[in-house]
Enzyme design. Structure first.
Site, mmCIF file in Angstrom:
data_model
loop_
_atom_site.group_PDB
_atom_site.id
_atom_site.type_symbol
_atom_site.label_atom_id
_atom_site.label_comp_id
_atom_site.label_asym_id
_atom_site.label_seq_id
_atom_site.Cartn_x
_atom_site.Cartn_y
_atom_site.Cartn_z
ATOM 1 N N ILE A 69 -23.015 21.792 -6.240
ATOM 2 C CA ILE A 69 -24.371 22.414 -5.545
ATOM 3 C C ILE A 69 -25.191 20.995 -6.130
ATOM 4 O O ILE A 69 -25.107 20.605 -7.207
ATOM 5 C CB ILE A 69 -24.976 23.568 -5.993
ATOM 6 C CG1 ILE A 69 -26.587 23.574 -5.665
ATOM 7 C CG2 ILE A 69 -24.958 23.664 -7.541
ATOM 8 C CD1 ILE A 69 -27.104 24.994 -5.998
ATOM 9 N N SER A 70 -25.887 19.979 -5.177
ATOM 10 C CA SER A 70 -26.565 19.193 -5.772
ATOM 11 C C SER A 70 -27.719 19.393 -6.662
ATOM 12 O O SER A 70 -27.959 20.496 -6.810
ATOM 13 C CB SER A 70 -27.159 18.357 -4.424
ATOM 14 O OG SER A 70 -26.151 17.935 -3.337
ATOM 15 N N GLN A 71 -28.112 18.234 -7.308
ATOM 16 C CA GLN A 71 -29.041 18.439 -8.411
ATOM 17 C C GLN A 71 -30.317 18.592 -7.538
ATOM 18 O O GLN A 71 -30.393 18.119 -6.283
ATOM 19 C CB GLN A 71 -29.424 17.400 -9.378
ATOM 20 C CG GLN A 71 -29.289 15.883 -8.686
ATOM 21 C CD GLN A 71 -29.382 14.817 -9.882
ATOM 22 O OE1 GLN A 71 -28.180 14.460 -9.945
ATOM 23 N NE2 GLN A 71 -30.472 14.500 -10.458
#
Ligand code: SAH
Length: 219
Positions: free
Chosen positions: A64-66
């Site tokens: 999950i992207s930051q």
């Protein structure tokens, strides 16, 4: 499963404050990110890290992207209410949830069956009316084209032409362009007419690669 305590609410407020300090200024993006409970999109074991500005592992060796990356990509999309947006790479479903909170009609595609199933369940539990599909993002979702915006959340080496053709004239496509295992350039393409485009570059990022076809391993 859907608990949002004072603590998670407090951590989320702080995350949004930090995004503002880092230069995320679109009010609608900050508001949506203050409303989506990011801790419910990751495994319980990682809950303490849910609101830190770091990418986190999800299943199938994906991430999950930051939060900063989600915010930056969302700003570039220029989302407005009732727009039709296609996301490639559902992953946890977090980015799709942020777009939905902004009032868009969201369509999202994932190539890993188990991630698709987990995200679909999450959307139902959180009462987010998001259309999700298990399939190969390179094919897009022709039944619902044209889209006002297309967001690719995995690294691509070349602009997928098929997706460009599913973009409405006046629409934007945002994608991390470049080789895997190196930095990619966040690229924004604006479709001026059926065959004219302008391209802008918006900094370096690192994403997991966009792979061809669906995953065939059973989970
Ligand atoms: N947007 C996600 C994070 C995406 S990580 C979130 O908010 O959590 C990138 C995702 O793209 C991974 O889940 C990966 O499985 C998926 N992906 C890679 N290639 C794909 C393809 N061809 N079609 C659809 N999804 C793809």
């Amino acid at each position: 499963m859907t608990t949002d305590t004072y603590r998670t609410q407090g951590l989320r407020k702080q995350m949004v404050k930090d995004l503002l300090t880092q230069g995320i200024q679109q009010e609608a993006v900050l508001k949506a990110m203050s409303e989506v409970p990011r801790h419910l999109f990751i495994s319980k074991a990682l809950i303490e890290h849910a609101y830190k500005d770091i990418p986190l592992p999800i299943d199938c060796q994906q991430t999950i992207s930051q939060p900063y990356t989600v915010a930056a990509q969302t700003q570039l999309l220029e989302v407005s209410k009732n727009q039709r947006i296609l996301e490639i790479g559902t992953g946890s479903g977090y980015q799709a949830a942020v777009l939905k909170k902004m009032g868009a009609a969201v369509y999202t595609i994932e190539r890993h069956l188990s991630l698709y199933q987990a995200a679909k369940k999450r959307f139902e539990e959180l009462k987010l009316a998001i259309a999700s599909k298990y399939g190969d993002g390179y094919k897009g979702w022709a039944e619902f084209a044209p889209f006002n915006a297309i967001l690719i959340t995995c690294a691509v080496e070349e602009v997928p032409q098929n997706l460009l053709s599913q973009l409405a004239v006046g629409g934007v496509m945002v994608l991390p362009l470049g080789e895997p295992d190196k930095d990619q350039i966040m690229t924004k393409i604006i479709k001026i007419s059926d065959n004219e485009f302008t391209t802008q570059s918006h900094g370096n990022y690192r994403f997991v690669p966009m792979l061809k076809a669906t995953d065939t391993t059973k989970k």
